[in-house]
Write an enzyme that holds these catalytic residues in place. Structure first.
Site, mmCIF file in Angstrom:
data_model
loop_
_atom_site.group_PDB
_atom_site.id
_atom_site.type_symbol
_atom_site.label_atom_id
_atom_site.label_comp_id
_atom_site.label_asym_id
_atom_site.label_seq_id
_atom_site.Cartn_x
_atom_site.Cartn_y
_atom_site.Cartn_z
ATOM 1 N N LYS A 34 39.936 -34.534 74.496
ATOM 2 C CA LYS A 34 39.819 -33.207 74.866
ATOM 3 C C LYS A 34 38.413 -33.227 75.707
ATOM 4 C CE LYS A 34 40.109 -31.447 70.778
ATOM 5 N NZ LYS A 34 40.540 -29.991 70.852
ATOM 6 N N ARG A 35 37.744 -32.291 76.485
ATOM 7 C CA ARG A 35 36.213 -32.334 76.945
ATOM 8 C C ARG A 35 35.639 -32.644 75.894
ATOM 9 N NH1 ARG A 35 36.080 -31.537 82.607
ATOM 10 N NH2 ARG A 35 33.939 -31.817 82.254
ATOM 11 N N LYS B 35 50.492 -29.764 72.197
ATOM 12 C CA LYS B 35 51.484 -31.091 72.629
ATOM 13 C C LYS B 35 51.333 -32.050 71.257
ATOM 14 C CE LYS B 35 49.030 -30.389 76.786
ATOM 15 N NZ LYS B 35 47.828 -30.342 77.741
ATOM 16 N N THR C 3 45.097 -26.253 73.720
ATOM 17 C CA THR C 3 46.559 -26.399 74.136
ATOM 18 C C THR C 3 46.999 -27.809 73.788
ATOM 19 O OG1 THR C 3 45.921 -26.778 76.480
ATOM 20 C CG2 THR C 3 46.927 -24.865 75.937
ATOM 21 N N LYS D 159 33.180 -28.371 70.360
ATOM 22 C CA LYS D 159 34.512 -29.077 70.006
ATOM 23 C C LYS D 159 34.367 -30.096 68.865
ATOM 24 C CE LYS D 159 36.677 -28.543 74.604
ATOM 25 N NZ LYS D 159 37.879 -27.830 74.648
ATOM 26 N N HIS E 187 39.453 -16.922 79.461
ATOM 27 C CA HIS E 187 39.807 -18.129 78.832
ATOM 28 C C HIS E 187 38.485 -18.425 77.969
ATOM 29 C CE1 HIS E 187 43.300 -19.333 80.787
ATOM 30 N NE2 HIS E 187 43.122 -18.452 81.761
#
Ligand code: CJW
Length: 835
Positions: free
Chosen positions: A567-568, A679, A675, A573, A376
């Site tokens: 998100k985290r 959504k 992911t 990110k 992952h």
């Protein structure tokens, strides 16, 4: 006189035969009343909604359990091949609403509650999230088991029953404060303890070799400190198909013998301490996402999960087939959710050899035919390595087996590349250095028949980069399985109004075949449909606003563009890039550059790993910038920056229907898939994103004209290393220079000098791996296109519809079908749904 028959130790079939439970409103009302009044002992004086939630959940759970038994019997009868999904995380969120949808009871139950004077939404809302995961990896496991049940595949989820899940996040003075998440405090009606299936897990001790009665060498692992693993099972229903699979979570408990021994030696306090230390193993989920933590307790957790699950599967096998393992590999497989449970490779070898007497070659052939590994992440800090010394102390027998696997493996590498010493060093399962380490990813690859990444780009980078040597040796093992999300939770349940409009327009087949959403595309040209679509989006935005208003007394206008990044919190990110853009907008407002302005509300949410200094600073930064902007009268409704505290599954269920713009802005090559991006797309948000992870496939599906692309490509990111010069980029970009000046002049930390120096320093460093400054200009330009597009409501709504229509690929039903066709090869089992 007791009758002889009373001595029977197994229940007769008579006591197991029950009439089927009714599925009508009156049945639910009767059961609800019985549970509420009798089992829970409540009446009209009870002020708490919790017991009404419990009473309804018990009634629903009964209906799951009767289908669960039928599924169990159908699998047993067919003696079918089974897959086992091993994961340290299952981020399940809430259960009630999903269970009702999958049983087809949503409307009936809502009417039943209404007749009893209760509001269904409030009951659903009173459930705690089961937060047994960090983020994408854990939520993926939850979506996967939902799809397995919907596809009627015999798959069991195996994980750990942490007493404390993901911490709950408070924001105090702009900073993250972690609060323990004691999610089991009020009990958990969905699980069933099955003490009868407990397993003993060994730790410590040492090994001895002896020759058995058949003259074979056998290794015994002795003088161990044993811990019990006790399973707690949760039913996992498929979508209206009678199948109910199992999620089996292990809880660590002290063995009675262990306690007694200490007790008899007269040391009661020691005995209690030992009991605590055993039970500590499953006490808490490690809150790290994509970064390794390396604590002994984490290795104990991993081993407990692997050993208990494998022993469980083997004991089910032996119950049917005795000690004959000829068909075992044809009937069983194990999917490893990243390297976290990869000690299972060595543990299966141990169990087959030491306990069941197989020789090395037979055991190895079974292991290599049953294990499959999903990677992952490519981030080096997330790749698990365990110290050989620690391994030897904690799991001495496993260490011996890993050394032996390595010896066999390196012999194979030598035969393939004679004399290539460098390659042997590179590929060894043991990394040499000041301290020897076991490379868990390599153990997983060597022990598995399948290795997959989670999006096309990610799988390609695994093959070309991180695992290239292994790809050269075994190209046939490597494959891609692009992630997905379950459309039952992430559309039907979280956005019922949109789901109803979709069903009215194209029928309800999309719930189990999401590719049918493509039939929505022609409706993008239908004005009445677009109006309804837009109304639904506005009402979802209003729900989000009401929630914020309730929690934080902030007024937001639903007419603003809702620009969301949840998100985290992680440097890769690039929440920082998002904030730089917000500061740029703020600067424009202050300069009066507001012609053709699009009002925007930027929402950012996510948790930082408690030990991740920079991520915590980013949270403080977002809050400080938000506080300045939101209180500046010059800004007004033009711009808001809000931090959404305690982001979790149930929060996303409210957030994603209300988003207009989905921020997927990681440095290219770093986000394996994502992911959340799926959504948002499914709920009609448009994506602004880099060519990273599954964004690439999202853009392919929806077309570039319905996607806001920006930023360096993965190749450009790699090529820019060694000559990245953020200072000159800043110098040449007037807007960026102004933004950086505001930061350096402490505009957002006037009374907290220096607190953002580390953030500023990291962005300005030529060694910044995340290249935030490099992507600023193209991000700002893409955001300008977003604004222009949003001003044309008809155009925006068209794009929103087309995004939803193109999201069919991102159902976990598609992902799991691929896992099954290419890796597991299970046959679906029909279950009689006439309960
Ligand atoms: O997996 C998702 C992807 C997402 C990726 C995430 C992931 O970042 O892009 O959509 C589903 O495929 N999570 C982890 N790696 N990749 C992850 C999670 C928890 C971890 C960890 C890695 C915990 C530890 C170490 C590594 C630890 O030691 O506690």
């Amino acid at each position: 006189m007791p009758h002889r028959n009373f001595k029977k130790s197994k229940p007769s079939s008579t006591i197991c035969t029950l009439p089927d439970l009714g599925m009508e409103k009156r049945h639910l009302m009767d059961d609800f009343k019985r549970y509420y009044g009798h089992r829970l002992g409540r009446d009209e004086n009870c002020k708490s909604l919790h017991y009404a939630y419990e009473a309804l959940s018990l009634a629903i759970s009964d209906r799951l359990i009767e289908r669960w038994k039928k599924t169990y019997n159908a699998y047993k009868e067919q003696d079918c091949k089974r897959a086992n999904y091993l994961s340290m995380e299952f981020l399940m969120g809430r259960t009630l609403s999903n269970a009702m949808i999958n049983l087809g009871l949503t409307d009936i139950a809502a009417k039943a509650m209404y007749d009893l004077g209760l509001e269904m939404e409030e009951l659903i809302d009173s459930e705690y999230d089961a937060g047994l995961g960090n983020g994408g990896l854990g939520r993926l496991a939850a979506c996967f088991i939902d799809s397995c049940a919907t596809l009627q595949l015999p798959v069991t989820g195996y994980g750990l029953r942490y007493e404390y899940g993901m911490f709950s996040q408070l924001i105090i003075n702009g900073e993250q404060v972690e609060k323990p998440d004691h999610w089991l405090r009020n009990g958990n009606i969905w699980e069933i303890e099955r003490f009868e299936y407990k397993q003993a897990i060994k730790f410590g001790g040492h090994t001895e070799t002896h020759i058995d009665e058949r003259g074979q060498k056998r290794v015994c692992w002795i003088d161990t400190h044993d811990v019990l693993a006790v399973p707690y099972d949760t039913p996992i229903p498929g979508f209206q198909n009678g199948t109910v699979n199992t999620l089996r979570l292990w809880k660590a408990m002290a063995t009675e013998e262990f306690n007694l021994q200490e007790f008899n030696e007269g040391d009661y306090a020691e005995a209690v301490a030992a009991k605590n230390s055993a039970e500590n193993i499953t006490m808490v989920l490690y809150p790290n996402d994509a970064s390794e933590n390396g604590k002994v307790l984490r290795l104990k957790q991993q081993y407990l999960l692997a050993s208990a699950s494998l022993q469980d599967v083997l004991s089910i096998w032996i119950g049917r087939h005795g000690n004959d393992f000829t068909e075992f590999a044809a009937k069983n497989c194990f999917q490893l959710n990243d390297t976290h449970p990869s000690i299972a490779v060595a543990e299966l070898m141990r169990l087959l050899m030491d306990i069941h007497g197989l020789d090395w070659d037979h055991a190895w052939s079974i292991t290599q035919k049953t294990m499959a590994y999903t990677n992952h992440t490519l981030l080096p800090e997330a790749l698990e390595r365990w110290s050989v010394n620690l391994f030897k102390q904690l799991l001495p027998r496993l260490m011996e087996i890993i050394f032996e696997i390595n010896a066999h493996f390196l012999a194979e590498v030598s035969a393939h590349w004679p004399g290539d010493k460098d390659r042997l060093t590179r590929m060894s399962l043991i990394e040499e250095g000041s301290e020897q380490q076991v490379r868990m990813a390599y153990l997983a690859i060597v022990g598995s028949y399948s290795v997959n990444g989670v999006a096309e780009l990610h799988s390609k980078l695994l093959q070309q980069g991180l695992f290239h040597d292994f790809y050269e040796l075994w190209p046939q093992k490597f494959n891609n399985k692009t992630n997905g999300v379950t459309p039952r939770r992430w559309l039907a349940s979280c956005n019922p109004e949109l789901a109803a409009l979709i069903t009215k327009s194209i029928g309800d087949g999309w719930l189990t075949d999401l590719s049918l959403l493509k039939n929505l595309a022609p409706f993008a040209d239908d004005k009445a449909f677009r109006d309804r679509w837009q109304q639904i989006k506005l009402s979802a935005k209003q729900k989000l606003v009401d929630l914020k208003k309730q929690e934080h007394d902030i007024d937001l206008s639903v007419n603003a563009l809702f620009d969301v990044q949840v998100k985290r919190i992680h440097e890769y990110k690039r929440q920082l890039l998002n904030v730089l853009h917000v500061i740029h907008l703020y600067d424009r407002i202050k300069r009066g550059d507001t012609a053709n302005w699009t009002n925007r509300c930027v929402l950012i949410g996510g948790k930082a790993a408690p030990g991740y200094y920079m991520a915590k600073k980013i949270i403080k930064f977002i809050n400080n910038v938000g506080s300045v902007i939101n209180h500046d009268p010059d800004v007004g409704d033009r711009l808001k920056l809000i931090f959404l505290p305690n982001y979790r599954v149930s929060a996303m269920e409210i957030i994603c229907p209300g988003a207009d713009l989905s921020e997927q802005i990681s440095t290219a090559g770093k986000e394996a898939s994502g992911t959340g991006n799926m959504k948002f797309m499914m709920n009609g948000a448009l994506t602004i994103g880099t060519l990273d992870g599954a964004n690439i496939e999202i853009r392919e599906e929806v077309g570039n004209e319905n996607f806001f692309l920006f930023g360096l490509t993965e190749e450009q990111v790699e090529a820019s290393r060694n000559h990245y010069d953020p200072a000159s980029i800043i110098e040449q970009d007037e807007d960026l220079k102004r933004v950086m000046n505001l930061l350096e002049w402490s505009h957002f930390n006037q009374f907290e000098p220096g607190i953002f120096d580390a953030l500023i320093g990291s962005m300005k460093s030529p060694h910044d791996p995340w290249l935030t400054i490099a992507d600023f200009r193209s991000f700002v330009d893409a955001q300008k296109l977003v604004e222009a597009a949003y001003q044309d409501t008809e155009h925006w709504t068209r794009m929103s519809i087309l995004n939803c229509a193109a999201s069919g690929k991102f159902s976990t039903d598609r992902t799991i079908t691929e896992y099954n066709n290419e890796i597991w090869k299970l046959t679906p089992v029909k279950v009689d749904d006439n309960c």
